[in-house]
Design an enzyme around this catalytic site. Structure first.
Site, PDB file in Angstrom:
ATOM      1  N   TYR A 141       0.822  -1.211   0.000  1.00 25.52           N
ATOM      2  CA  TYR A 141       0.000   0.000   0.000  1.00 25.52           C
ATOM      3  C   TYR A 141       0.856   1.261   0.000  1.00 25.52           C
ATOM      4  CZ  TYR A 141      -4.676  -1.980   0.874  1.00 25.52           C
ATOM      5  OH  TYR A 141      -5.883  -2.611   0.768  1.00 25.52           O
ATOM      6  N   LYS A 192       3.484 -15.381   1.869  1.00 25.00           N
ATOM      7  CA  LYS A 192       3.663 -16.079   0.590  1.00 25.00           C
ATOM      8  C   LYS A 192       5.160 -16.357   0.438  1.00 25.00           C
ATOM      9  CE  LYS A 192       2.021 -17.676  -3.339  1.00 25.00           C
ATOM     10  NZ  LYS A 192       1.124 -18.842  -3.416  1.00 25.00           N
ATOM     11  N   ASP A 224      -2.703 -18.286  -0.039  1.00 24.93           N
ATOM     12  CA  ASP A 224      -3.724 -18.959  -0.856  1.00 24.93           C
ATOM     13  C   ASP A 224      -4.393 -20.071  -0.056  1.00 24.93           C
ATOM     14  OD1 ASP A 224      -1.263 -20.277  -0.898  1.00 24.93           O
ATOM     15  OD2 ASP A 224      -1.409 -20.918  -2.988  1.00 24.93           O
ATOM     16  N   ASP A 248      -6.207  -7.192   4.082  1.00 22.75           N
ATOM     17  CA  ASP A 248      -7.368  -6.537   3.464  1.00 22.75           C
ATOM     18  C   ASP A 248      -8.290  -7.599   2.874  1.00 22.75           C
ATOM     19  OD1 ASP A 248      -8.985  -4.444   2.363  1.00 22.75           O
ATOM     20  OD2 ASP A 248      -8.017  -4.789   0.423  1.00 22.75           O
ATOM     21  N   ASP A 252     -12.074  -9.434   4.653  1.00 24.47           N
ATOM     22  CA  ASP A 252     -13.394  -9.407   4.012  1.00 24.47           C
ATOM     23  C   ASP A 252     -13.980 -10.821   3.958  1.00 24.47           C
ATOM     24  OD1 ASP A 252     -13.381  -6.671   3.548  1.00 24.47           O
ATOM     25  OD2 ASP A 252     -14.055  -6.860   1.471  1.00 24.47           O
TER      26      ASP A 252
END
Ligand code: IPM
Ligand code: MG
Length: 358
Positions: A141, A192, A224, A248, A252
């Site tokens: 970000y 990751k 993942d 983020d 959700d």
């Protein structure tokens, strides 16, 4: 000392849910001796319309002075066409960064009364209680270089950089270990590391930091797989710590396990207990101004503020209990309703919480 609370309603449903959160705070002032003073400032599209900037200097100054911020939501189609730096979202990102709000706490709790609202089978989600700790002021970000241009062949290109230093990772790591210690004692770090150098550093630093928390069980998971496990068997998680971008996305997904994103609060904390408290849901422009929005995420954000900044866990417990009673009594805004319940408006739901706090 009187705590200074800044309310930043923002756009879409932000103002109407903040109004209910403020009513709850006022009830706590009147009936339970909460010692606060309330201020208000513009942010997001509302600030763009009024002053041409999603985070005007006066709003940033008010936010710096505040002990805590009650934040609504920002954004909407009216401002989507603007250049990135002038969009509502940039105001929120600047606010997080300027105030050093590096630790984003996003609980995903399933209220037993709402088990029907989840898309997953009740046995998969019943009793769900996860805390996602998302790093909020670093990573892709904010990483440099970032930008866009044209390459030698005349093709348009754009780039962002996922970048962390060890101090940033250790800082969010310690926050997460402390939270895990106070909860179920298990921390899952999501990265990751099979592909990204930045994730390998993340994993190394988490392992080094773990030495100071022998009572917390640290595990690692690739992002993942974590996305898959969240919808396959979400109850395996206690506390999760991850980067800005992965957090983020995963928060959700975790939110939706609970049936409605309209129920979930969040806290964004600096190193000294100052926090910005906001619902996980966005500005929902499609239902704005109609009294349909669920104010419980905003009200539960106030509970987090009472607990984490104002040191009033007693009042936080009261607010959370009031939310439970309201659900027990069958009060439902449209997002969480079923056949047996009647629809309550934003104001009716807020009013019910206020009544129960008396
Ligand atoms: C969130 C939101 C923000 C983010 C947007 C509005 C900038 O999605 O708080 O999760 O990406 O952090
Ligand atoms: Mg998001």
């Amino acid at each position: 000392m009187t705590a200074r609370i800044l309310v930043m309603p923002g756009d879409g449903v932000g103002p109407e849910i903040c109004r209910e959160a403020v009513r709850v705070l006022e009830a706590l002032v009147n009936d339970h001796g909460l010692d606060i003073e309330l201020h208000e400032a513009l942010v997001g599209g509302a600030a763009i319309d009024a002053e041409g900037d999603p985070l005007p200097e006066s709003s940033l100054a008010a936010a710096r002075e505040a002990d805590a911020i009650v934040f609504g939501s920002i954004g909407g189609p009216a401002w989507d066409g603007l250049e990135r730096a002038k969009r509502p979202e940039s105001g929120l990102l600047r606010l997080r960064s300027e105030l050093g709000l590096f630790a984003n706490l996003r609980p995903a709790i399933l209220y037993p009364q709402l088990a029907h609202a989840s898309a997953l089978k009740p046995e998969v989600v019943s009793g769900l209680d996860i805390m996602i700790v998302r790093e909020l002021t670093g990573g892709i970000y904010f990483g440099q270089p970032a930008g866009h241009g044209t390459d030698e062949a005349g093709r348009r290109e754009a780039w962002n950089t996922m970048r962390y230093n060890d101090a940033e990772i250790e800082r969010i790591g310690r926050t997460a270990f402390n939270i895990a210690r106070a909860r179920g004692g298990r921390l899952c770090s999501v990265d990751k590391a099979n592909v990204l150098d930045v994730s390998q550093l993340w994993r190394d630093v988490m392992n080094e930091t773990a030495v100071d928390y022998p009572d917390v069980e640290l595990s690692h998971m690739y992002v993942d797989n974590a996305a898959m496990q969240l919808v396959r068997a979400p109850k395996q998680f206690d506390t999760v710590v991850t980067t800005n971008l992965f957090g983020d996305i995963l928060s959700d997904a975790a939110a939706m396990l609970t049936g409605s994103i309209g129920m979930l609060p969040s806290a964004s904390m600096d190193a000294n207990g100052k926090g910005l408290y906001e619902p996980v849901h966005g500005s929902a422009p499609d239902i704005a101004g109609q009294g349909l929005a669920n104010p419980l995420a905003a009200i539960l954000s106030v509970a987090m503020m009472l607990r984490y900044t104002l040191d009033r866990s007693d009042l936080a417990d009261k607010v959370e209990a009031a939310v439970g009673y309201a659900l027990d009594r069958g009060l439902r805004t449209r997002d969480i309703m079923n056949q047996e319940t009647q629809v309550a408006s934003t104001q009716e739901m807020g009013g019910a919480i206020v009544d129960m706090l008396r």
